[in-house]
Scaffold this active site. Structure first.
Site, PDB file in Angstrom:
ATOM      1  N   GLU A 127       0.803  -1.217   0.000  1.00 43.29           N
ATOM      2  CA  GLU A 127       0.000   0.000   0.000  1.00 43.29           C
ATOM      3  C   GLU A 127       0.838   1.270   0.000  1.00 43.29           C
ATOM      4  O   GLU A 127       0.465   2.263  -0.628  1.00 43.29           O
ATOM      5  CB  GLU A 127      -0.978  -0.001   1.180  1.00 43.29           C
ATOM      6  CG  GLU A 127      -2.235  -0.837   0.942  1.00 43.29           C
ATOM      7  CD  GLU A 127      -2.011  -2.335   1.005  1.00 43.29           C
ATOM      8  OE1 GLU A 127      -0.933  -2.749   1.465  1.00 43.29           O
ATOM      9  OE2 GLU A 127      -2.898  -3.089   0.587  1.00 43.29           O
ATOM     10  N   HIS A 134     -11.911  -5.126   8.563  1.00 43.62           N
ATOM     11  CA  HIS A 134     -12.269  -5.026   7.146  1.00 43.62           C
ATOM     12  C   HIS A 134     -13.624  -4.372   6.899  1.00 43.62           C
ATOM     13  O   HIS A 134     -14.169  -4.487   5.810  1.00 43.62           O
ATOM     14  CB  HIS A 134     -12.271  -6.418   6.514  1.00 43.62           C
ATOM     15  CG  HIS A 134     -10.928  -6.905   6.085  1.00 43.62           C
ATOM     16  ND1 HIS A 134      -9.841  -6.906   6.914  1.00 43.62           N
ATOM     17  CD2 HIS A 134     -10.488  -7.399   4.900  1.00 43.62           C
ATOM     18  CE1 HIS A 134      -8.797  -7.395   6.255  1.00 43.62           C
ATOM     19  NE2 HIS A 134      -9.147  -7.701   5.046  1.00 43.62           N
TER      20      HIS A 134
END
Ligand SMILES: Cc1ncc(C[n+]2csc(CCOP(=O)(O)OP(=O)(O)O)c2C)c(N)n1
Ligand SMILES: [Mg+2]
Lengths: 318, 324
Positions: B60, B129
């Site tokens: 990321e 999540h």
């Protein structure tokens, strides 16, 4: 290894397989939700690895964690109950498939942020180093996780500080749909450990005995030398990344070829060839597993849902 | 007008802008061969090839940092975070770099960058999540944060975002890709930083955005059956925040609730309520109520998860409360 121990490994691998096959059915039936990542095809890795640990050695892994949980001794009942989100699951229905842990069994989770648990594993070893014991932390992760910064920070720290971590990379060729060669500068992933001056080896992850032996050697080294060790295990997931993976990135031929190397089939043949057990004895183990899994499903289905007020439980310790 | 899904709207915006400007490319995890984990970029890899649809490693920081660099030297990257939860893995790039590089160097750098990210709960994905952390990102001057609630807005706003010369976080909702809505035929854009009245009504004002819009529209229907007409103001952009339509509506209704999916404390609602109190205090007839997520990490269990997420019934109840 003694006969009973060998048969126990067989039992564990079959147990993982059946728990997950039933899990997949329950998922299709809508009884399990969220993300569920199956370990089918990779059973030999955690089975061989965890068989080599002492109970005081800690285990931590990623979200593909049902097999690891079972190998560490978490009962199938609890695994199934957690999959169904029940109060009787080891994480009380709050974690689900990706978040299985049992401090009692020295299994520290199931973690869903790729690579996120690696610095935490280093931290276990910092804690143990500080406590002046020689426990080893076994940290499992995928090939894809070796491309994120967390991995590199954790490896570097473990070598620099002499932390007792056994890093285990399960190279199953893909991180979701991206093959190792499309995502990693080196395809022999253990070269990354080489870069940190870390002792390393690889093992055939379809052969539980090979994993077991490699793990024994690695654990002995880590414990004795007070240094980390990197083990790359070659394996393959037979199913999609998670439930509902369109699998556009790999050919069915490739999957079939790997499936011919089924780790359970390979070990069964090994046991028969070595005359460790008769086919009948192995079939019996499979029947027993079948029954255990049936019971686990029943346990999970008849278990209570978490109470509504438990929504607020366990946010803080104080 | 054609009726399309949110997924199609976003997909069309990406494709139209890629066709329009060769400097636009996409980079992220599973955007190419897989076709996007939410199938938004399905077919893109075959159409544009690996140079313009870049499958990245799971990295990321490299995704956002790399997109920042490419933007600074003149390209127009669209960086995709598979989910907004992974933005935390790239937080330094979003907060310390994307939001500050231009200002800190006296305006020398330009960052025509879009970060697309999927957020939201309700899919039993567990605590890490399922987050709706939009408010955090809206905290930082230098970053723009857009989060549409209809296909029409998604398409028009994303096209504007791609053409914009500033770093923009574009937040989609994981449970809204199948939401259908009318979109204008042909080329159109919608300006960033403009709130919009999505439903007119004179009894109370509901301020919301993204998933909150879907829920509020349903609540408004129920309220309407009981003779209560809610006016719904959709923020669409969280930063820069356009309070004009909110204040205008509030001055008419004198009562408001704010609906968001994220946690209540320090949230979008906190900001909106403060702004109303600061800028329209004389018009307040009742305490403004915030409807938001319960203050817990989201659990996996479906019943508990739904209990933690704001529901249509919560909005209806809050509306009646401010009208009491
Ligand atoms: C930081 C972060 N980025 C992205 C994801 C989404 N994601 C979940 S699993 C996965 C692939 C991981 O591949 P690998 O490490 O090889 O493990 P495998 O699934 O093959 O066991 C990705 C990209 C995530 N969970 N966390
Ligand atoms: Mg992998």
């Amino acid at each position: 290894m003694k006969k009973e121990q060998l048969l126990d490994l067989y039992y564990q691998m079959v147990l993982i397989r059946r728990v997950e096959e039933r899990g997949a059915e329950l998922y299709q039936a809508g009884k399990i939700g969220g993300f569920m990542h199956l370990y089918i095809g990779q059973e030999a890795v955690s089975t061989g690895l965890i068989a080599a640990r002492e109970p005081r050695d800690r285990v931590i892994t990623a979200y593909r964690d049902h097999g690891v949980a079972l190998n560490c001794g978490i009962p199938a009942n609890e695994v199934m109950a957690e999959l169904l989100g029940k109060a009787t699951g080891m994480s009380k229905g709050k974690g689900g498939s990706m978040h299985m842990a049992s401090v009692e069994k020295n299994m520290w989770g199931g973690h869903a942020i790729v690579g996120g648990h690696l610095p935490v594993a280093a931290g276990f070893a910092i804690g143990d180093q500080y406590a002046k014991n020689d426990n080893v932390t076994i940290c499992m992760f995928g090939d894809g996780a070796t491309n994120i910064g967390y991995f590199h920070e954790a490896l570097n720290l473990s070598k620099t500080w002499g932390l007792r971590v056994l890093w285990v990379c399960e190279n199953n060729v893909y991180g979701m749909g991206t093959s190792v060669e499309r995502a990693s500068a080196v395809t022999d992933i253990r070269q990354k450990a080489e870069g940190y001056g870390m002792k390393n080896a690889d093992a055939n992850g379809m052969d539980v005995m090979a994993v077991y032996e490699a793990a024994q050697e690695a654990l002995a080294y880590v414990r004795k030398e007070g240094q980390p060790y990197f083990l790359e295990v070659d394996t393959y997931r037979f199913r999609g990344h998670s439930m509902g993976d369109p699998e556009r990135y790999r050919k069915q031929d490739e999957v079939k070829k790997w499936q011919e190397n089924d780790p359970i089939g390979i070990f069964r043949k090994y046991l028969l060839d070595k005359k460790t057990a008769s086919a009948k004895a192995l079939d019996e183990i499979e029947d027993n597993v079948e029954e255990e899994v049936n019971k686990a499903v029943e346990f999970a289905e008849t278990s209570p849902e978490p109470a509504l007020e438990d929504l607020y439980a366990d946010i803080y310790a104080d | 007008m054609a009726k399309i899904t949110m997924r199609e709207a976003i997909s069309q915006a990406l494709m139209e802008e890629m066709d329009r400007d060769p400097a636009v490319f996409i980079m992220g995890e599973e955007v190419g061969v897989w076709g996007g984990t939410y199938a938004v970029t399905k077919g893109f890899y075959d159409k544009y090839g690996p140079d313009r649809i870049k499958d990245t490693p799971i990295a990321e920081n490299a995704i956002i940092g790399g997109a920042i660099g490419a933007a600074m030297v003149g390209q127009r990257p669209i960086a995709e975070l598979m989910t907004i939860n992974f933005a935390f893995s790239a937080m330094d790039y979003i907060v310390n770099q994307a939001a500050k590089l231009r200002y800190m160097f006296g305006g020398q750098f330009t960052l025509p960058l879009v970060i697309r990210a999927v957020g939201g709960g309700g899919r039993q994905l567990g605590a890490t999540h399922s987050q709706t952390p939009d408010a955090i990102f809206a905290h930082f001057p230098g970053l723009k944060v857009v989060s549409p609630g209809t296909p029409e807005d998604a398409k028009g706003l994303l096209k504007s975002a791609i053409r914009s010369n500033d770093p923009i976080l574009f937040i989609e909702h994981a449970t809204m890709y199948q939401v259908r809505g009318e979109v204008p035929d042909g080329e159109y854009t919608i300006p960033i930083g403009k709130s919009k009245i999505q439903r007119e009504g004179g009894d109370l004002t509901i301020v919301t955005y993204c998933k909150g819009l879907e829920l509020s529209m349903k609540a408004a229907e129920q309220l309407s059956k009981e003779g209560i007409e809610a006016e719904i103001v959709d923020l669409r952009t969280l930063r820069p925040l356009d309070m004009e339509p909110v204040l205008e509506s509030f001055k008419k209704t004198n009562r408001a609730i704010v609906v968001e999916e994220g946690w209540k404390s320090y949230g979008v609602g906190s900001e909106i309520v403060s702004r109303i109190y600061e800028e329209a205090f004389d018009y307040v007839d009742a305490p403004i109520i915030r409807v938001a997520q319960k203050e817990v990490p989201l659990p996996y269990n479906r019943t508990l998860e739904q209990a933690a997420l704001p529901q249509v019934a919560d909005i209806v109840a809050a509306a009646k409360e401010v009208l009491r």
